[in-house]
Scaffold this motif. Structure first.
Motif, PDB file in Angstrom:
ATOM      1  N   THR A 114      74.963 -26.895  46.936  1.00 27.71           N
ATOM      2  CA  THR A 114      76.014 -25.896  46.777  1.00 27.71           C
ATOM      3  C   THR A 114      76.396 -25.324  48.141  1.00 27.71           C
ATOM      4  O   THR A 114      75.635 -25.428  49.121  1.00 27.71           O
ATOM      5  CB  THR A 114      75.545 -24.742  45.868  1.00 27.71           C
ATOM      6  OG1 THR A 114      74.496 -24.013  46.541  1.00 27.71           O
ATOM      7  CG2 THR A 114      75.034 -25.269  44.539  1.00 27.71           C
ATOM      8  N   ARG A 116      76.461 -22.234  48.868  1.00 27.59           N
ATOM      9  CA  ARG A 116      75.486 -21.173  49.162  1.00 27.59           C
ATOM     10  C   ARG A 116      74.219 -21.766  49.779  1.00 27.59           C
ATOM     11  O   ARG A 116      73.672 -21.216  50.750  1.00 27.59           O
ATOM     12  CB  ARG A 116      75.167 -20.422  47.873  1.00 27.59           C
ATOM     13  CG  ARG A 116      74.058 -19.378  47.990  1.00 27.59           C
ATOM     14  CD  ARG A 116      74.491 -18.180  48.810  1.00 27.59           C
ATOM     15  NE  ARG A 116      73.449 -17.185  48.877  1.00 27.59           N
ATOM     16  CZ  ARG A 116      73.292 -16.193  47.997  1.00 27.59           C
ATOM     17  NH1 ARG A 116      74.128 -16.086  46.962  1.00 27.59           N
ATOM     18  NH2 ARG A 116      72.332 -15.312  48.140  1.00 27.59           N
ATOM     19  N   GLN A 117      73.739 -22.871  49.224  1.00 30.48           N
ATOM     20  CA  GLN A 117      72.542 -23.510  49.781  1.00 30.48           C
ATOM     21  C   GLN A 117      72.794 -24.045  51.185  1.00 30.48           C
ATOM     22  O   GLN A 117      71.926 -23.947  52.062  1.00 30.48           O
ATOM     23  CB  GLN A 117      72.085 -24.642  48.854  1.00 30.48           C
ATOM     24  CG  GLN A 117      71.514 -24.156  47.531  1.00 30.48           C
ATOM     25  CD  GLN A 117      71.361 -25.271  46.522  1.00 30.48           C
ATOM     26  OE1 GLN A 117      72.055 -26.299  46.580  1.00 30.48           O
ATOM     27  NE2 GLN A 117      70.454 -25.084  45.568  1.00 30.48           N
ATOM     28  N   ARG A 119      74.868 -22.831  53.395  1.00 29.56           N
ATOM     29  CA  ARG A 119      74.932 -21.684  54.290  1.00 29.56           C
ATOM     30  C   ARG A 119      73.553 -21.068  54.515  1.00 29.56           C
ATOM     31  O   ARG A 119      73.156 -20.774  55.646  1.00 29.56           O
ATOM     32  CB  ARG A 119      75.881 -20.645  53.699  1.00 29.56           C
ATOM     33  CG  ARG A 119      76.003 -19.355  54.488  1.00 29.56           C
ATOM     34  CD  ARG A 119      76.956 -18.403  53.772  1.00 29.56           C
ATOM     35  NE  ARG A 119      77.168 -17.179  54.528  1.00 29.56           N
ATOM     36  CZ  ARG A 119      76.386 -16.113  54.455  1.00 29.56           C
ATOM     37  NH1 ARG A 119      75.323 -16.129  53.665  1.00 29.56           N
ATOM     38  NH2 ARG A 119      76.642 -15.035  55.176  1.00 29.56           N
ATOM     39  N   ASP A 120      72.802 -20.864  53.420  1.00 32.28           N
ATOM     40  CA  ASP A 120      71.505 -20.204  53.534  1.00 32.28           C
ATOM     41  C   ASP A 120      70.505 -21.042  54.315  1.00 32.28           C
ATOM     42  O   ASP A 120      69.653 -20.500  55.034  1.00 32.28           O
ATOM     43  CB  ASP A 120      70.946 -19.899  52.135  1.00 32.28           C
ATOM     44  CG  ASP A 120      71.659 -18.733  51.471  1.00 32.28           C
ATOM     45  OD1 ASP A 120      72.474 -18.064  52.156  1.00 32.28           O
ATOM     46  OD2 ASP A 120      71.427 -18.494  50.265  1.00 32.28           O
TER      47      ASP A 120
END
Length: 304
Positions: A114, A116-117, A119-120
C-alpha cells in the motif's frame, strides 16, 4: 446415523479447526495486546521501549529476514509487517526498520504494497539512520509526495558515541557530543513543539537567565519519523540564539528516552542532578531555578 443437529455441531468444529489462528497470527496478536498494555503503564519511556522490544523479539524469534518474508502467506506477511512497524515506531531500532523493508519488499513483489506501507517503510529507515537502504527503497519504489531525506552527512559517524546531526551552511554534519564539566542543561525539544516554544520565550524574555545559560545549554530533538530536517532549518534560520540539532541515536546519549517535550536535563560535572518534563503555558520557573542551583549555576537568585 447422526442427527441433523449433531451433524451441524461436527461441521462447526471442523470449520473452527480449519480457520484456527496461525502461529504468526497468535504471536502478532499477543504483541499487539502487549503494545496496548505497555503504552498505558505509568513507567519511564525507556522501560516501555524495553518491554516492547522484548515482545517483538518473541514475534521474530525464529524468523530470518529477508528470506522469512518469502515464506509467508499474504495474510501473515501483512501481520508481520504491522508488528515490525509498531516496534520500529516506538524504538527507532534499525533491525526492526530492516524487517519492515524485507516484508515491504515482498509485499511489493506480490503487488500488495500500500502507499502507506511504502511511505512508512521509508520513514522508518530514515529514523533508524539506515540511509543507504532508505535511498534505495525510495528510488526503487518511486516514492513521491514526501521530501527526500538528508542522506549525505559531511562527516562520518562513530555510533558508539553521542552524536548530534547539526545543520551547517554546507549541509548536515555528524558532530560528537560530550557533556562539558560544570553546570550544563540539555533540552530535548522539537521545532514544532509549542510547549517548547513557551520555554524558549521565557528564557529569551529574561536577560539574566539567557546570559547564564549561554554556552551552557544545548537544544536537541530525538530521532523520529520525519523525512528531512526542513523544520530544523526553518527554526534555526529565525532563532539565532536557540539552535536545535537532532540526536543521531538516542541510545548512545546520557539521557533517558522521553515521549514528551520539552525535557530539561540538568548536569553538574557530567552527572544528571535534576530534570523537568514539560513546560505548560504558565511555565515552571520555580522548578527551573531550583534545578539550575543544584547544577551549580551562579546568581540564580538574581534571575527570579
Amino acid at each position: 446415523m447422526l442427527s441433523f443437529r449433531a451433524m451441524c455441531v461436527v461441521l462447526l468444529v471442523l470449520h473452527a479447526g480449519a480457520v484456527s489462528a496461525s502461529p504468526n497470527e497468535e504471536r502478532v496478536g499477543t504483541f499487539m495486546a502487549e503494545e496496548k498494555r505497555v503504552t498505558r503503564l505509568d513507567v519511564p519511556a525507556n522501560d516501555k521501549v524495553a518491554l516492547l522490544a522484548a515482545a517483538y523479539a518473541a514475534v521474530r524469534s525464529d524468523l530470518r529476514f529477508p528470506d522469512a518474508a518469502k515464506e509467508q502467506d499474504d495474510g501473515d506477511l501483512a501481520l508481520l509487517y504491522r508488528a515490525a512497524d509498531v516496534a520500529s515506531f516506538y524504538t527507532s531500532d534499525r533491525r526492526y526498520a530492516l524487517d519492515m523493508l524485507a516484508l515491504a519488499t515482498e509485499l511489493q513483489r506480490r503487488n500488495l504494497l500500500t502507499a502507506r506501507q511504502q511511505r512508512d517503510t521509508y520513514l522508518a529507515l530514515v529514523a533508524s539512520r539506515a540511509y543507504a537502504p532508505a535511498k534505495a527503497w525510495r528510488e526503487r519504489t518511486r516514492l513521491t509526495g514526501i521530501r527526500e531525506a538528508d542522506y549525505e552527512l559531511r562527516t562520518g559517524v562513530d555510533e558508539r558515541r553521542s552524536v548530534e546531526l547539526k545543520l551547517t551552511e554546507h549541509g548536515v554534519e555528524a558532530v560528537p557530543f560530550d557533556v562539558p564539566p560544570g553546570p550544563f542543561v540539555l533540552v530535548v525539544t522539537h521545532p514544532l513543539c509549542h510547549f517548547s516554544q513557551y520555554a524558549q520565550d521565557f528564557i529569551e524574555r529574561n536577560p539574566a537567565l539567557r546570559n547564564a545559560l549561554q554556552g551552557h545549554i544545548k537544544w536537541v530533538a530525538v530521532q523520529q519519523r520525519e523525512p528531512d530536517m526542513q523544520a530544523f532549518r526553518d527554526w534555526n534560520d529565525g532563532h539565532a540564539s536557540i539552535q536545535i540539532g537532532q540526536i543521531y541515536d538516542i541510545s548512545a546519549w546520557p539521557i533517558e528516552r522521553q515521549w514528551e517535550t520539552p525535557v530539561f536535563y540538568f548536569f553538574k560535572d557530567g552527572r544528571i542532578v535534576a530534570n523537568i518534563v514539560g513546560w505548560p503555558r504558565e511555565g515552571r520557573a520555580k522548578e527551573l531555578f531550583a534545578a539550575m542551583a543544584l547544577a551549580g549555576f551562579e546568581g540564580v537568585e538574581s534571575m527570579r
